[in-house]
Design a protein around this motif. Structure first.
Motif, short mmCIF file in Angstrom:
data_model
loop_
_atom_site.label_atom_id
_atom_site.label_comp_id
_atom_site.label_asym_id
_atom_site.label_seq_id
_atom_site.Cartn_x
_atom_site.Cartn_y
_atom_site.Cartn_z
N LEU A 104 -5.57 6.64 4.25
CA LEU A 104 -7.01 6.49 4.05
C LEU A 104 -7.55 5.30 4.85
O LEU A 104 -8.62 5.36 5.44
CB LEU A 104 -7.34 6.32 2.57
N LEU A 105 -6.79 4.20 4.87
CA LEU A 105 -7.20 3.02 5.64
C LEU A 105 -7.25 3.36 7.14
O LEU A 105 -8.21 3.01 7.83
CB LEU A 105 -6.24 1.86 5.38
N LEU A 106 -6.25 4.03 7.64
CA LEU A 106 -6.23 4.45 9.04
C LEU A 106 -7.40 5.39 9.35
O LEU A 106 -8.02 5.31 10.40
CB LEU A 106 -4.91 5.11 9.40
N LEU A 107 -7.68 6.28 8.42
CA LEU A 107 -8.81 7.21 8.60
C LEU A 107 -10.12 6.45 8.65
O LEU A 107 -10.98 6.73 9.49
CB LEU A 107 -8.81 8.26 7.48
N CYS A 108 -10.31 5.44 7.76
CA CYS A 108 -11.54 4.63 7.76
C CYS A 108 -11.67 3.86 9.07
O CYS A 108 -12.76 3.81 9.67
CB CYS A 108 -11.54 3.66 6.58
N VAL A 109 -10.59 3.25 9.52
CA VAL A 109 -10.62 2.51 10.78
C VAL A 109 -10.92 3.47 11.93
O VAL A 109 -11.72 3.16 12.83
CB VAL A 109 -9.29 1.74 10.99
N LEU B 177 0.84 -1.19 0.00
CA LEU B 177 0.00 0.00 0.00
C LEU B 177 0.87 1.23 0.00
O LEU B 177 1.92 1.27 0.67
CB LEU B 177 -0.91 0.03 1.23
N THR B 178 0.40 2.22 -0.71
CA THR B 178 1.13 3.49 -0.72
C THR B 178 0.83 4.22 0.58
O THR B 178 -0.11 3.87 1.31
CB THR B 178 0.71 4.36 -1.92
N SER B 179 1.61 5.20 0.88
CA SER B 179 1.40 5.95 2.12
C SER B 179 0.03 6.63 2.12
O SER B 179 -0.62 6.76 3.15
CB SER B 179 2.52 6.96 2.34
N ARG B 180 -0.40 7.06 0.98
CA ARG B 180 -1.73 7.70 0.88
C ARG B 180 -2.82 6.68 1.17
O ARG B 180 -3.79 6.97 1.88
CB ARG B 180 -1.89 8.30 -0.51
N GLU B 181 -2.70 5.46 0.64
CA GLU B 181 -3.68 4.41 0.88
C GLU B 181 -3.67 4.01 2.36
O GLU B 181 -4.71 3.73 2.96
CB GLU B 181 -3.39 3.21 -0.01
#
Length: 184
Positions: A12-17, A5-9
């Motif tokens: 986004l994953l951390l933000l969703c969690v 995963l890229t740092s941006r992804e």
């Protein structure tokens, strides 16, 4: 094969969690606060009920004394019909002694009272007489010792009377109470 995963992804994953964790926390907090509010309302209701029960418990000797007085003093009757006739006769004789004219006596049908702590008879009568005398006599009718009470009372000035003192017409319904039937 999994790609990194890229740092941006990752952000986004951390933000969703984080959003899921915050939303779950908010839902749980809302449920907790709702249950807490219901519990507090129940506590207040139970405290109010306890205070009321404590008040009744403090008054228990007073009410026990009244119950014993009622048991001892309340009259007994074998026949409610005979008791109703006696009440009518008492009213008519008493009114005659006071100089009041009793007319149109009515013996309402005997009804069973929903409260089984007493039995009741009633009598209705129309009275005519001097206003002061009628009012004085009415004041003597209702008393705990006689176990009788005025159920209904209508008083109007008799406009057709020719006497100098004010005359009244009074429709009266008087009730008398007796001990309940034994076995009830």
């Amino acid at each position: 094969m999994a790609t990194k995963l890229t740092s941006r992804e990752k952000n986004l994953l951390l933000l969703c969690v984080a959003v899921l964790v915050v939303m779950t926390g908010m839902i749980l907090a809302k449920q907790f606060l709702d249950r807490r509010k219901v519990a507090q309302e129940k506590i207040v209701s139970l405290q109010r009920q306890k205070m009321e029960n404590d008040g009744w418990a403090k008054e228990q000797p007073f009410w026990e004394k009244r119950r014993l007085w009622l048991t001892e003093k309340m009259p007994n009757t074998d026949s409610l019909g005979r008791a109703q006739g006696q009440l009518l006769e008492d009213i008519q004789n008493d009114a005659l002694d006071w100089g009041i004219i009793a007319e149109q006596p009515t013996l309402p049908p005997l009804a069973s009272t929903p409260n089984s702590s007493f039995r009741e008879v009633t009598v209705s009568v129309r009275l005519r007489g001097d206003q002061t005398t009628v009012l004085s006599w009415l004041a003597t009718l209702q008393s705990p010792e006689k176990f009788q009470a005025v159920r209904e009372l209508q008083i109007e000035i008799d406009s057709r009377a020719r006497e100098k003192t004010p005359q009244v017409i009074c429709n009266l319904t008087l009730a008398r109470w007796f001990k309940p039937e034994s076995g009830v």
